[in-house]
Design an enzyme around this catalytic site. Structure first.
Site, PDB file in Angstrom:
ATOM      1  N   ASP A 179      45.109  45.847  50.174  1.00 61.27           N
ATOM      2  CA  ASP A 179      43.821  46.495  50.403  1.00 61.27           C
ATOM      3  C   ASP A 179      44.029  47.870  51.027  1.00 61.27           C
ATOM      4  OD1 ASP A 179      43.639  43.627  50.364  1.00 61.27           O
ATOM      5  OD2 ASP A 179      41.580  43.781  51.062  1.00 61.27           O
ATOM      6  N   ASP A 200      44.707  45.625  45.260  1.00 60.81           N
ATOM      7  CA  ASP A 200      43.624  44.803  45.811  1.00 60.81           C
ATOM      8  C   ASP A 200      42.435  45.719  46.075  1.00 60.81           C
ATOM      9  OD1 ASP A 200      42.106  42.741  47.310  1.00 60.81           O
ATOM     10  OD2 ASP A 200      43.998  41.672  47.320  1.00 60.81           O
ATOM     11  N   ASP A 201      41.517  45.302  46.941  1.00 62.05           N
ATOM     12  CA  ASP A 201      40.307  46.092  47.152  1.00 62.05           C
ATOM     13  C   ASP A 201      40.641  47.506  47.603  1.00 62.05           C
ATOM     14  OD1 ASP A 201      38.549  43.964  46.564  1.00 62.05           O
ATOM     15  OD2 ASP A 201      38.692  43.209  48.596  1.00 62.05           O
ATOM     16  N   HIS A 222      41.155  46.012  42.896  1.00 63.21           N
ATOM     17  CA  HIS A 222      40.099  45.040  42.627  1.00 63.21           C
ATOM     18  C   HIS A 222      38.704  45.620  42.785  1.00 63.21           C
ATOM     19  CE1 HIS A 222      42.951  41.390  43.556  1.00 63.21           C
ATOM     20  NE2 HIS A 222      43.345  42.122  42.528  1.00 63.21           N
ATOM     21  N   ARG A 255      31.625  45.592  43.518  1.00 61.11           N
ATOM     22  CA  ARG A 255      31.827  44.174  43.836  1.00 61.11           C
ATOM     23  C   ARG A 255      31.169  43.789  45.161  1.00 61.11           C
ATOM     24  NH1 ARG A 255      37.793  41.327  44.767  1.00 61.11           N
ATOM     25  NH2 ARG A 255      37.284  39.296  43.919  1.00 61.11           N
ATOM     26  N   LYS A 257      30.843  40.064  47.359  1.00 60.09           N
ATOM     27  CA  LYS A 257      31.196  38.642  47.360  1.00 60.09           C
ATOM     28  C   LYS A 257      30.893  38.041  48.729  1.00 60.09           C
ATOM     29  CE  LYS A 257      36.023  40.063  48.020  1.00 60.09           C
ATOM     30  NZ  LYS A 257      37.441  39.798  47.742  1.00 60.09           N
TER      31      LYS A 257
END
Length: 363
Positions: A179, A200-201, A222, A255, A257
């Site tokens: 991340d 990743d993010d 991501h 995104r 979540k």
């Protein structure tokens, strides 16, 4: 009468420069010199050095108003541990990366494709905890073992012109959980002009208020994420703006979540002026079923997502991807305003459940 200074004859090559003692400036060529320097200096220059294995480049407890400038290449010895490799806190602090400087984590020594989920213990890179009314500018991080910036309990912080280059982690899919910016329990955070290559993010906001991510470029990861939200001591996200940013060659674009079975809230989030290119899984994904690092397929309503604005989000996803995926629990998503959303590709282009009635989408 001039103030006396320590003689330069003692450890001149490895200690803070003579002018640092009893004055405001010092130059660091060894990590061991920081304890003295940060207690006496408000202008610290850090050149090329190696931080010993298992130790943190400790910039905590800086004097108020301190400026820290990285001028060379900082490297780190190898040890399996949780880190961080660098830590900073204080009030009215400036951390600056001079042109050509780099903090090189040489992450391949730890990469095993598992990230923080097993295998080798891997150190987080740059801890920004309890930093107040401060700036971090022009820093370049290369090949982080796992997460890059961990921002927690910070207030009124601007990070500008940051580069995170983890492209080498793509080889063999070994880089994982890298991340770029993880934000939690913080207020008034601005991240602007970031350039990120990772796995990743690009941004993950787990909790906090008044957070902005502006003019960013994210590749290989991501997406730009809210969450996952829930399961921590602070589980509320309020007022986040992601604006004028590009996401390319990534798993996801926009995104959000939330954790299945958890409680909390996500409100006042805006994604505006987002360009997507070559997204492999979801162009826009909003799901309330996340648990243990993956979706369960069953959304829960404990973390409602309200007052969500998505405007001018455009671009393309792979044919095998889904353009827009929404999985809300019944009644847990409301007051959404979407305009100018145009995502091409995807089969199907839209898959959704329990979307707010105000959205003119056909699931």
């Amino acid at each position: 009468m001039p103030r006396s200074k320590t003689s330069s004859s003692t450890k001149a090559s490895s200690s803070p420069s003579p002018s640092s003692y009893g004055s405001s400036s010092c130059t660091i060529t060894s990590a061991s010199d920081l304890a003295t320097a940060k207690a006496t200096c408000t202008d610290i220059s850090i050149g090329t050095l190696t931080v010993p294995a298992g130790q943190t480049l400790d910039l905590t407890g800086l004097l108020e108003g301190t400026k820290v400038t990285f001028t060379g290449t900082v490297t780190f010895g190898y040890k399996e541990w949780k880190g961080p490799l660098v830590s900073v806190d204080g009030t009215n602090i400036q951390v600056i990366g001079a042109p050509g400087s780099v903090l090189d984590g040489d992450g391949k020594r730890w990469w095993d494709g598992l990230g923080g989920n097993g295998g080798k213990a891997k150190p987080k890179f740059f801890s920004v905890h309890s930093l107040q009314s401060s700036t971090i500018t022009g820093i370049t991080l290369k090949n982080t073992p796992v997460q890059a910036f961990s921002i927690n309990t910070a207030e009124s912080l601007v990070l500008s012109g940051i580069t995170i280059d983890n492209k080498d982690g793509d080889a063999g899919d070994l880089g994982h959980n890298t991340d770029a910016f993880d934000v939690g329990a913080s207020n008034d955070i601005v991240i602007t002009g970031a350039t990120v290559y990772n796995q990743d993010d690009c941004l993950a906001v787990n909790s906090g208020t008044n957070i902005k991510f502006l003019n960013g470029f994210c590749s290989g990861g991501h997406g730009i994420s809210i969450g996952s939200v829930g399961g921590r001591s602070n589980n509320d996200v309020d007022t986040v703006t992601v604006q004028n940013s590009t996401i390319v060659d990534s798993m996801n674009g926009v995104r959000i979540k939330t954790i299945s079975g958890a409680t909390g809230s996500v409100k006042g989030v805006t994604y505006s002026g987002i360009t997507l290119k070559n997204i492999s899984k979801y162009g826009i994904v909003i799901q309330q079923d996340y648990l243990n690092g993956k979706p369960t397929g069953t959304p829960t309503n404990g973390v409602p997502i309200t007052d969500l604005t998505i405007e001018n989000v455009c671009g393309d996803v792979a044919y095998s991807a889904i353009g827009i995926y929404i999985l809300c629990a019944k009644g847990a998503c409301s007051d959404w305003n979407w305009t100018g959303v145009n995502i091409s590709g995807g089969d199907p282009p839209l898959k959704c459940s329990n979307i707010p009635s105000e959205l003119a989408l056909s699931c």
